[in-house]
Design a protein around this motif. Structure first.
Motif, PDB file in Angstrom:
ATOM      1  N   ASN A 122     -20.773  45.306 -16.228  1.00 49.36           N
ATOM      2  CA  ASN A 122     -19.991  45.891 -17.322  1.00 49.36           C
ATOM      3  C   ASN A 122     -18.541  46.165 -16.935  1.00 49.36           C
ATOM      4  O   ASN A 122     -17.633  46.058 -17.760  1.00 49.36           O
ATOM      5  N   ASN A 123     -18.313  46.524 -15.667  1.00 51.75           N
ATOM      6  CA  ASN A 123     -16.932  46.762 -15.244  1.00 51.75           C
ATOM      7  C   ASN A 123     -16.135  45.460 -15.279  1.00 51.75           C
ATOM      8  O   ASN A 123     -14.999  45.425 -15.746  1.00 51.75           O
ATOM      9  N   GLY A 124     -16.739  44.366 -14.800  1.00 52.12           N
ATOM     10  CA  GLY A 124     -16.081  43.068 -14.850  1.00 52.12           C
ATOM     11  C   GLY A 124     -15.810  42.629 -16.276  1.00 52.12           C
ATOM     12  O   GLY A 124     -14.731  42.107 -16.587  1.00 52.12           O
ATOM     13  N   ILE A 125     -16.798  42.849 -17.158  1.00 50.68           N
ATOM     14  CA  ILE A 125     -16.625  42.480 -18.571  1.00 50.68           C
ATOM     15  C   ILE A 125     -15.448  43.251 -19.174  1.00 50.68           C
ATOM     16  O   ILE A 125     -14.598  42.676 -19.869  1.00 50.68           O
ATOM     17  N   ALA A 126     -15.363  44.558 -18.881  1.00 55.42           N
ATOM     18  CA  ALA A 126     -14.271  45.378 -19.409  1.00 55.42           C
ATOM     19  C   ALA A 126     -12.915  44.876 -18.898  1.00 55.42           C
ATOM     20  O   ALA A 126     -11.941  44.788 -19.651  1.00 55.42           O
ATOM     21  N   ASN A 127     -12.853  44.521 -17.600  1.00 57.34           N
ATOM     22  CA  ASN A 127     -11.602  44.006 -17.030  1.00 57.34           C
ATOM     23  C   ASN A 127     -11.145  42.734 -17.738  1.00 57.34           C
ATOM     24  O   ASN A 127      -9.973  42.592 -18.116  1.00 57.34           O
ATOM     25  N   VAL A 128     -12.084  41.773 -17.911  1.00 58.48           N
ATOM     26  CA  VAL A 128     -11.725  40.485 -18.506  1.00 58.48           C
ATOM     27  C   VAL A 128     -11.354  40.652 -19.980  1.00 58.48           C
ATOM     28  O   VAL A 128     -10.379  40.065 -20.468  1.00 58.48           O
ATOM     29  N   GLU A 129     -12.125  41.453 -20.703  1.00 62.26           N
ATOM     30  CA  GLU A 129     -11.856  41.628 -22.137  1.00 62.26           C
ATOM     31  C   GLU A 129     -10.461  42.213 -22.374  1.00 62.26           C
ATOM     32  O   GLU A 129      -9.733  41.781 -23.274  1.00 62.26           O
ATOM     33  N   THR A 130     -10.065  43.186 -21.557  1.00 62.55           N
ATOM     34  CA  THR A 130      -8.726  43.763 -21.726  1.00 62.55           C
ATOM     35  C   THR A 130      -7.643  42.755 -21.360  1.00 62.55           C
ATOM     36  O   THR A 130      -6.579  42.715 -21.991  1.00 62.55           O
ATOM     37  N   SER A 131      -7.923  41.908 -20.353  1.00 63.81           N
ATOM     38  CA  SER A 131      -6.946  40.878 -19.972  1.00 63.81           C
ATOM     39  C   SER A 131      -6.816  39.818 -21.058  1.00 63.81           C
ATOM     40  O   SER A 131      -5.709  39.363 -21.371  1.00 63.81           O
ATOM     41  N   LEU A 132      -7.953  39.403 -21.644  1.00 69.53           N
ATOM     42  CA  LEU A 132      -7.900  38.441 -22.749  1.00 69.53           C
ATOM     43  C   LEU A 132      -7.157  39.034 -23.950  1.00 69.53           C
ATOM     44  O   LEU A 132      -6.401  38.340 -24.635  1.00 69.53           O
ATOM     45  N   ALA A 133      -7.361  40.312 -24.187  1.00 71.65           N
ATOM     46  CA  ALA A 133      -6.646  40.974 -25.284  1.00 71.65           C
ATOM     47  C   ALA A 133      -5.138  40.935 -25.036  1.00 71.65           C
ATOM     48  O   ALA A 133      -4.351  40.664 -25.947  1.00 71.65           O
ATOM     49  N   ALA A 134      -4.735  41.191 -23.776  1.00 69.76           N
ATOM     50  CA  ALA A 134      -3.315  41.140 -23.439  1.00 69.76           C
ATOM     51  C   ALA A 134      -2.761  39.724 -23.615  1.00 69.76           C
ATOM     52  O   ALA A 134      -1.648  39.533 -24.127  1.00 69.76           O
ATOM     53  N   LEU A 135      -3.563  38.724 -23.214  1.00 70.03           N
ATOM     54  CA  LEU A 135      -3.144  37.322 -23.336  1.00 70.03           C
ATOM     55  C   LEU A 135      -2.897  36.954 -24.805  1.00 70.03           C
ATOM     56  O   LEU A 135      -1.844  36.422 -25.158  1.00 70.03           O
ATOM     57  N   GLU A 154      -4.047  28.086 -18.491  1.00 66.36           N
ATOM     58  CA  GLU A 154      -4.772  28.279 -17.231  1.00 66.36           C
ATOM     59  C   GLU A 154      -5.405  29.676 -17.201  1.00 66.36           C
ATOM     60  O   GLU A 154      -6.544  29.845 -16.754  1.00 66.36           O
ATOM     61  N   ALA A 155      -4.657  30.664 -17.638  1.00 62.08           N
ATOM     62  CA  ALA A 155      -5.177  32.039 -17.652  1.00 62.08           C
ATOM     63  C   ALA A 155      -6.421  32.135 -18.529  1.00 62.08           C
ATOM     64  O   ALA A 155      -7.428  32.748 -18.142  1.00 62.08           O
ATOM     65  N   GLU A 156      -6.373  31.519 -19.710  1.00 58.42           N
ATOM     66  CA  GLU A 156      -7.503  31.576 -20.648  1.00 58.42           C
ATOM     67  C   GLU A 156      -8.750  30.924 -20.047  1.00 58.42           C
ATOM     68  O   GLU A 156      -9.860  31.451 -20.157  1.00 58.42           O
ATOM     69  N   ILE A 157      -8.579  29.774 -19.372  1.00 62.89           N
ATOM     70  CA  ILE A 157      -9.720  29.067 -18.764  1.00 62.89           C
ATOM     71  C   ILE A 157     -10.382  29.927 -17.692  1.00 62.89           C
ATOM     72  O   ILE A 157     -11.604  30.134 -17.691  1.00 62.89           O
ATOM     73  N   HIS A 158      -9.583  30.465 -16.769  1.00 55.13           N
ATOM     74  CA  HIS A 158     -10.151  31.243 -15.657  1.00 55.13           C
ATOM     75  C   HIS A 158     -10.763  32.557 -16.142  1.00 55.13           C
ATOM     76  O   HIS A 158     -11.830  32.972 -15.651  1.00 55.13           O
ATOM     77  N   LEU A 159     -10.122  33.207 -17.106  1.00 61.34           N
ATOM     78  CA  LEU A 159     -10.664  34.477 -17.618  1.00 61.34           C
ATOM     79  C   LEU A 159     -11.987  34.265 -18.346  1.00 61.34           C
ATOM     80  O   LEU A 159     -12.937  35.047 -18.179  1.00 61.34           O
ATOM     81  N   ASN A 160     -12.094  33.203 -19.143  1.00 63.12           N
ATOM     82  CA  ASN A 160     -13.353  32.931 -19.852  1.00 63.12           C
ATOM     83  C   ASN A 160     -14.466  32.529 -18.887  1.00 63.12           C
ATOM     84  O   ASN A 160     -15.631  32.889 -19.086  1.00 63.12           O
ATOM     85  N   ASP A 161     -14.099  31.773 -17.807  1.00 66.03           N
ATOM     86  CA  ASP A 161     -15.102  31.440 -16.781  1.00 66.03           C
ATOM     87  C   ASP A 161     -15.613  32.705 -16.099  1.00 66.03           C
ATOM     88  O   ASP A 161     -16.822  32.853 -15.842  1.00 66.03           O
ATOM     89  N   ALA A 162     -14.688  33.617 -15.801  1.00 66.76           N
ATOM     90  CA  ALA A 162     -15.084  34.887 -15.175  1.00 66.76           C
ATOM     91  C   ALA A 162     -15.955  35.705 -16.116  1.00 66.76           C
ATOM     92  O   ALA A 162     -16.961  36.297 -15.700  1.00 66.76           O
ATOM     93  N   LEU A 163     -15.588  35.739 -17.410  1.00 69.16           N
ATOM     94  CA  LEU A 163     -16.350  36.519 -18.393  1.00 69.16           C
ATOM     95  C   LEU A 163     -17.792  36.043 -18.477  1.00 69.16           C
ATOM     96  O   LEU A 163     -18.722  36.855 -18.529  1.00 69.16           O
ATOM     97  N   LYS A 164     -17.992  34.735 -18.471  1.00 69.45           N
ATOM     98  CA  LYS A 164     -19.353  34.180 -18.539  1.00 69.45           C
ATOM     99  C   LYS A 164     -20.186  34.645 -17.341  1.00 69.45           C
ATOM    100  O   LYS A 164     -21.347  35.053 -17.490  1.00 69.45           O
ATOM    101  N   LEU A 165     -19.602  34.604 -16.148  1.00 66.64           N
ATOM    102  CA  LEU A 165     -20.327  35.032 -14.948  1.00 66.64           C
ATOM    103  C   LEU A 165     -20.635  36.524 -15.000  1.00 66.64           C
ATOM    104  O   LEU A 165     -21.732  36.959 -14.635  1.00 66.64           O
ATOM    105  N   TYR A 166     -19.658  37.330 -15.446  1.00 64.44           N
ATOM    106  CA  TYR A 166     -19.888  38.775 -15.541  1.00 64.44           C
ATOM    107  C   TYR A 166     -20.998  39.095 -16.548  1.00 64.44           C
ATOM    108  O   TYR A 166     -21.850  39.957 -16.306  1.00 64.44           O
ATOM    109  N   VAL A 167     -20.990  38.409 -17.682  1.00 63.74           N
ATOM    110  CA  VAL A 167     -22.020  38.635 -18.712  1.00 63.74           C
ATOM    111  C   VAL A 167     -23.386  38.228 -18.179  1.00 63.74           C
ATOM    112  O   VAL A 167     -24.380  38.954 -18.335  1.00 63.74           O
ATOM    113  N   ASP A 168     -23.452  37.066 -17.534  1.00 66.28           N
ATOM    114  CA  ASP A 168     -24.730  36.599 -16.967  1.00 66.28           C
ATOM    115  C   ASP A 168     -25.258  37.575 -15.929  1.00 66.28           C
ATOM    116  O   ASP A 168     -26.465  37.751 -15.778  1.00 66.28           O
TER     117      ASP A 168
END
Length: 661
Positions: free
Chosen positions: A277-290, A259-273
């Motif tokens: 950059n702050n949102g992208i940094a937040n998600v990337e660090t969370s995915l790294a932790a996951l 569930e975490a992976e699905i929601h984080l990747n959905d958020a990453l797509k929206l931030y990239v679109d």
């Protein structure tokens, strides 16, 4: 994902699409109106469009803001100009924070000039947001409190909630959850009273963030899901991305990895679109932790490095620390201790900055000042009764002030004269040191190679036939080496003399650092070959700096000659580059004789003579390092050395990265 969750996801996606479509339709309707508008009316609509598109398409929002600024300048419409710069600054948040600060300050300057108090409060608030994202909480809360004070004075109830919300973010970052919730609840009351659904969505998201940090995951998830529902209903992509990110973080904390992976990747797509950059940094660090928790180390490294890169671009201190910690732990597991130490050092420096007690004390003082100001307002009636007494006191105070100013004026003049004398004294000491160094080189270091040349030549002349061929070759070798040493010394001496007279022009351009390094390596290959030393150029060809090519090449060449001079035969010299705190760092590492701790502190100083022989008896004056220091500082960089005796040395310098000229 079970059937119920899938159906809910589809329904929410349809709501989001419909709301986004409505927002886009409203923007399209406004765009059609532009055709028939001119002057101030057109500027106002352009600014409205910029504000609308901030939630839909940041690049379009920036285009409309630039159009509003251009037209406002033509017709001298100051209100429109201030609003245009304000929109431009807000749209650049998390996209390019340096530009965001520049344009928001421009808006603030215009609004102060035309006494637009609501606009001034908004610009102060935006500056608080920008510095919050940069991790500079002291500056952030100062701007927010200024904005809050002004909004209370003018009775701007709607935007008062914005100030409450933004102050809470600083307290969240400082882990003062009680104060954060206090401000968030104040903001929520105002948002509910005014039925401001976008604002309610943002505040719900932030309340959820506090509960998450407190470990109350179920309460946090409830707030985030409500924020997500409202965001999709309104079609606000940024808010939707924030809610998805936070839901992903909750699932990560609860070990619901899929569930975490699905929601984080959905958020990453929206931030990239959206270019956030702050949102992208937040998600990337969370995915790294996951992925790190799942022991998928390659994926974790990829996302941690992505997060670190984005966080460094926007100076997001928290994300830099998190990414560095993840990379450190993974490289320890992989037994890559060199990389692990690199990221441990980065993590430690960031954490020290974030935990500064001085900042926390200053923040508490700022809030205390604000509360004192509020108390003063309640005492206004009582103060009015004492005006007559205050008048008499004011006359006395003015007299005392005049006398004090006269004393202060004389004191400042005396201090100024003392400062000037100290400055002249310092310059005189520097000139004496420079003179001593110059004569030392001429009297000793320049004299030695010529003595070697003359003595060898005289011996050959006195009994040429009495010496064997191998003796002649040995004398010639001494003459050649001594001539080469004298030539290098003269070249450095002349270069130094030119720099002291200001004759060396610093002409900064963008160039690839690899070009300067490759050129310098070619110049030292002959010296390296004599000692069978291998020079490893490990620099990435695409790294570009903004500096003067000639002086930069001179620095690299001097450092390489030194590395070879003090390295044993058959060893290696490594040249590497890295990106540190927005600058390019070049490291030249040898495995030579090293430098003791006492001498290390004396490098790059003209008033101390550090001269050592190389591993093959090569002479040195220390002048080359002085030139290096002057040239690097002239290019807005820094130079230093790290060394251990008999283990080698690393000389490092930084230069600014490529600049758009």
């Amino acid at each position: 994902m079970n059937k119920r969750i899938l159906i809910s996801f589809i329904i929410l996606s349809l709501i989001s699409f419909k709301s986004s479509f409505c927002q886009k339709s409203l923007a399209d309707s406004l765009e059609r109106k532009l055709i028939n508008l001119t002057g101030k009316e057109k500027v106002d609509v352009l600014n409205i469009l910029s504000d609308k598109y901030n939630y839909i398409d940041t690049k379009r929002a920036i285009e409309f803001a630039n159009q509003a600024i251009s037209l406002s300048q033509k017709i001298n419409y100051q209100n429109g100009l201030g609003e245009g710069y304000a929109n431009l600054g807000f749209n650049y948040i998390n996209f390019n924070n340096d530009k965001a600060i520049k344009y928001t300050n421009e808006a603030l300057s215009i609004r102060k000039r035309i006494n637009d108090r609501p606009g001034i409060a908004s610009s102060l608030n935006v500056l608080g947001i920008i510095y919050y994202y940069r991790g500079e909480y002291l500056i952030s809360i100062d701007y927010h409190l200024q904005s809050l004070k002004l909004r209370e004075e003018i009775g701007d109830k709607t935007r008062l909630a914005t100030s409450y919300n933004n102050i809470s973010l600083v307290y969240i970052a400082l882990k003062n959850f009680e104060s954060a919730l206090d401000y968030l609840n104040k903001a929520l009351i105002v948002r509910v009273e005014t039925n401001n659904k976008p604002g309610i969505s943002i505040i719900k998201d932030n309340i959820g963030a506090v509960y998450r940090l407190m470990g109350k995951y179920d309460e946090a998830l409830e707030q985030f899901e409500e924020a997500l529902r409202l965001s999709r209903e309104l079609g606000y992509v940024k808010n939707e991305a924030n809610a998805l990110y936070n839901i992903g973080r909750i699932n990560l904390a609860k070990k619901n990895y899929s569930e975490a992976e699905i929601h984080l990747n959905d958020a990453l797509k929206l931030y990239v679109d959206h270019g956030d950059n702050n949102g992208i940094a937040n998600v990337e660090t969370s995915l790294a932790a996951l992925y790190n928790e799942q022991k998928n180390y390659d994926a974790a490294i990829k996302h941690a490095q992505n997060g670190l890169e984005k966080a460094t671009e926007i100076n997001s201190m928290d994300n830099i620390a998190i990414s560095a910690d993840i990379l450190r732990s993974i490289y320890e597991i992989k037994n890559d201790f060199r990389s692990a130490y690199k990221y441990l050092t980065l993590q430690k420096s960031i954490q020290d900055s974030l935990k500064s007690d001085a900042k926390l004390k200053r923040i508490n003082k700022l809030e205390l000042d604000y509360k004192i100001e509020q108390m003063k307002k309640t005492q206004e009636i009582e103060l009015n009764r004492q005006r007559f007494l205050n008048y008499l006191l004011s006359v006395t105070a003015i007299f005392i002030l005049v006398v004090s100013l006269m004393i202060l004026w004389e004191y400042r003049n005396k201090r100024k004269r003392n400062v000037q004398l100290n400055e002249l004294n310092t310059k005189l000491q520097q000139l004496n040191s420079t003179k001593d160094k110059f004569f030392s080189i001429i009297a000793h270091d320049l004299k030695n190679p010529f003595n070697a040349i003359l003595n060898s030549a005289k011996l050959m002349q006195s009994d040429y036939d009495g010496f064997q061929k191998k003796d002649h070759l040995q004398f010639l070798d001494i003459i050649i080496k001594s001539s080469y040493a004298a030539y290098n010394l003269l070249e450095n001496l002349l270069l130094w003399a030119r720099s002291q007279r200001g004759k060396i022009k610093i002409d900064k351009t963008n160039f690839k650092i690899a070009d300067a390094i490759n050129e310098s390596v070619q110049l030292v290959l002959q010296e390296a070959a004599i000692k069978n030393i291998k020079v490893n150029n490990l620099v990435y060809a695409g790294d570009t700096v903004y500096a003067d090519y000639f002086t930069t090449s001179t620095v690299i060449r001097n450092l390489l000659f030194n590395a070879i001079k003090y390295s044993p035969a058959g060893s290696e010299v490594d040249i590497t580059c890295s990106h540190i705190n927005g600058k390019l760092q070049v490291d030249i590492k040898d495995k030579g004789i090293g430098i003791n701790e006492e001498d290390l502190t004396k490098l790059f100083r003209i008033d101390v003579n550090i001269s050592r022989n190389g591993t093959a008896g090569e002479k040195g004056t220390g002048l080359g390092l002085i030139i290096c220091k002057e040239f690097i500082e002239a290019n807005d960089g820094k130079i230093w050395a790290v060394s251990k005796l008999n283990e080698g040395s690393t000389f490092s310098f930084t230069l600014p990265k490529e600049t758009k000229v």
